[in-house]
Design an enzyme around this catalytic site. Structure first.
Site, PDB file in Angstrom:
ATOM      1  N   ASP A  67       0.122  -3.052  -4.886  1.00  0.00           N
ATOM      2  CA  ASP A  67       0.879  -4.250  -4.547  1.00  0.00           C
ATOM      3  C   ASP A  67       2.276  -4.230  -5.162  1.00  0.00           C
ATOM      4  OD1 ASP A  67       0.924  -7.110  -3.555  1.00  0.00           O
ATOM      5  OD2 ASP A  67       1.216  -7.474  -5.695  1.00  0.00           O
ATOM      6  N   ASP A  77      -7.238  -3.370  -3.537  1.00  0.00           N
ATOM      7  CA  ASP A  77      -5.897  -3.773  -3.947  1.00  0.00           C
ATOM      8  C   ASP A  77      -5.755  -3.541  -5.451  1.00  0.00           C
ATOM      9  OD1 ASP A  77      -3.372  -5.030  -3.083  1.00  0.00           O
ATOM     10  OD2 ASP A  77      -4.632  -6.063  -1.634  1.00  0.00           O
ATOM     11  N   HIS A 123      -1.551  -9.783   5.822  1.00  0.00           N
ATOM     12  CA  HIS A 123      -1.828 -11.136   5.352  1.00  0.00           C
ATOM     13  C   HIS A 123      -0.570 -11.907   4.958  1.00  0.00           C
ATOM     14  CE1 HIS A 123      -1.395  -8.680   1.803  1.00  0.00           C
ATOM     15  NE2 HIS A 123      -1.351  -9.750   1.035  1.00  0.00           N
ATOM     16  N   ASP A 124       0.595 -11.281   5.068  1.00  0.00           N
ATOM     17  CA  ASP A 124       1.858 -11.923   4.689  1.00  0.00           C
ATOM     18  C   ASP A 124       2.771 -12.229   5.870  1.00  0.00           C
ATOM     19  OD1 ASP A 124       1.311 -11.939   1.951  1.00  0.00           O
ATOM     20  OD2 ASP A 124       2.171  -9.949   1.647  1.00  0.00           O
ATOM     21  N   GLU A 180       2.931  -0.659  -1.335  1.00  0.00           N
ATOM     22  CA  GLU A 180       3.601  -1.748  -0.636  1.00  0.00           C
ATOM     23  C   GLU A 180       5.035  -1.857  -1.128  1.00  0.00           C
ATOM     24  OE1 GLU A 180       3.273  -6.565   0.145  1.00  0.00           O
ATOM     25  OE2 GLU A 180       3.114  -5.720  -1.875  1.00  0.00           O
TER      26      GLU A 180
END
Length: 529
Positions: free
Chosen positions: A202, A100, A327-328, A266
């Protein structure tokens, strides 16, 4: 890999949320030695790359997305030596490693921000977004934080506001400053020099804001119960034109290294806006994340329309990708139900493009209810009661039926699911009909058949709850038939002399197909000649 294609085109990415993958030292939080100990699970599963959510030193206000040091490892996760051992072990097993990268904001404890807020004339003042109050003494604009409240935080010591798209502990970096850009590009080089194969970038659509600080217009579609930040349409705080130059600079760095290094972006955006993130002449992200399966109705016609729209929008040479969980967002098995989650796995792993699989989805993990006193997520704490918290999808991975699912010998940082004694890797590894067995079989078929990994896509039909499409490459043709409903369906066979290669129930391999195919409720099949 398939000749003529990069590894990331034929491969499958597996996301690890390291806090919840495997704890090695009993502190209740997953770590790098734990991930190293579980690498063979990824090899046996059949994925090609592991994407690791943030492991950097951080105060953990947002669990690692508030970075205090971009070129270190948080002691909670281990050491830099642990990281180096992990990369070497992954590469030794044929796995790529993706980190990330968090370019939009740092922690407010990062030395850069500590300097920046120390005085108005500090050399790093312009490394962040500082502005004077509005004429009425309030915040410079009506911009709202993604996590609730104003996106502007008053700093009494220097008499200005700073901007934060997320928590006030996550001040936004000023990417218009060439020194910031140079420093953040050096971060990429640091990790590339350590052998990293790529980055998931991100919140890239937040990277740059409107320079004039114009107010965002009100959102007429906002209703009570929606996220407070959706009260406005974020036209001046997201998806600004200048972001693409920054992405191109990241890409130039990545391309200067050998081995098909990868950038994944993302950006939760409509398809037409998302396409710009491939960049002019594909100078941007190789894979701007496509999240649209997360929000499209789970019905044959809407899904077929989405796939067609996305395929048609891709720039020439642009490579597709698909995401069903992360994960969101709520887990697949919770959104669609456990039966349809098997069909969803077949869809994800047989569509054209690179799939990303979130840890635990391969065993059918579901959202875990978190009691109020155990809530960790700052989003849920800031705007409670709206169901925005992400803790339920971040709970620890159950590896076996023992205490705490074999995840930790201590107290886990979040509770495991109540079904962990049954829904775990060890139990499913010996069950030939399990969700884990299905994923292994689908991934093995994908690896064996280039038609599934890199072949063309053609819609055949979408009616009566059934979606049918063809994948083809090098003279090989396979057909995917997905029953998205709860009724028995009979579908005309797309080819004579074919047989079933795999069913989501794992009980029809080799079954001949003549004239028509009978699909049980919640069943998908792949057939071929």
């Amino acid at each position: 890999m398939v000749d003529g294609f990069a590894w990331w085109q034929s491969g499958v990415v597996y996301q690890v949320y390291p806090r919840s993958f495997q704890d090695s030292n009993g502190d209740g939080v997953g770590d790098l030695p734990g991930l190293l100990a579980r690498l063979d699970h990824l090899v046996t599963l059949g994925v090609d790359a592991v994407w690791i959510s943030p492991i950097y030193p951080s105060p953990m206000a947002d669990f690692g997305y508030d970075v205090e040091d971009y070129t270190g490892v948080h002691p909670l996760f281990g050491t830099m030596e642990d990281f180096d051992r992990l990369v070497a072990a992954a590469h030794g097993r044929g796995l790529k490693v993706i980190l990330d990268y968090v370019p939009n904001h740092s922690s407010d404890r990062h030395p850069w921000f500590v300097e920046s807020r120390s005085s108005r004339d500090n050399p790093k003042r312009d490394w962040y977004v500082w502005r004077d109050p509005s004429p009425d003494g309030g915040s410079p604009s009506n911009w709202l934080s993604e996590f609730g409240g104003s996106a502007w935080e008053w700093d009494a010591a220097t008499g200005q506001y700073y901007y934060h798209a997320y928590l006030k502990e996550q001040p936004d970096l000023n990417w218009r400053n060439p020194e910031v850009r140079a420093a953040m590009l050096d971060v990429l080089r640091f990790w590339l020099d350590r052998g990293v194969d790529g980055f998931r970038v991100d919140a890239i659509h937040h990277l740059i804001e409107d320079e004039q600080l114009r107010d965002n217009p009100p959102n007429p579609g906002w209703r009570e119960g929606m996220s407070p930040t959706r009260r406005v349409i974020r036209v001046h705080t997201m998806d600004q034109p200048e972001v693409h130059d920054a992405i191109a600079a990241m890409r130039r760095v990545v391309d200067s290294y050998p081995g098909d290094r990868l950038l994944i972006g993302e950006a939760y955006l409509p398809i037409d806006q998302l396409m710009a993130y491939y960049g002019t002449d594909l100078s941007g992200f190789q894979l701007p994340f496509n999240f649209h399966l997360l929000s499209t109705p789970w019905e044959a016609k809407p899904l077929a329309a989405l796939i067609d729209q996305y395929e048609a929008a891709l720039p020439s040479g642009g490579w597709p990708n698909w995401v069903l969980g992360n994960h969101d967002r709520s887990r697949v098995a919770s959104r669609l139900g456990k039966a349809q989650a098997r069909v969803a796995a077949m869809l994800l792993l047989t569509l054209r493009g690179t799939p990303t699989l979130y840890q635990g989805d391969e065993i059918g993990m579901t959202d875990v209810p978190i009691p109020p006193h155990l809530v960790q997520d700052p989003w849920e704490k800031n705007v409670p009661g709206l169901g925005l918290g992400r803790d339920p999808v971040r709970t620890p991975m159950p590896w076996d039926g023992g205490p705490n699912g074999g995840f930790t010998s201590g107290e886990p940082w979040l509770p495991l699911g109540p079904d962990a004694a049954r829904v775990n890797v060890a139990a499913q590894a010996t069950d030939p009909g399990s969700k884990l067995a299905l994923h292994k079989a689908l991934l093995a078929l994908r690896r064996a058949e280039p038609a599934l990994s890199v072949g063309s896509y053609r819609r055949v039909s979408a009616a009566d709850d059934v979606l049918v499409y063809e994948r083809a490459h090098g003279g090989r043709r396979l057909w995917v038939l997905l029953n998205l409903g709860r009724e028995l369906r009979t579908v005309d066979a797309p080819a004579e002399g074919a047989h079933i290669r795999i069913s989501t129930h794992l009980d029809r391999d080799g079954e001949p197909v003549a004239g028509s195919v009978r699909l049980r409720p919640n069943e998908g099949v792949v057939i071929g000649q």
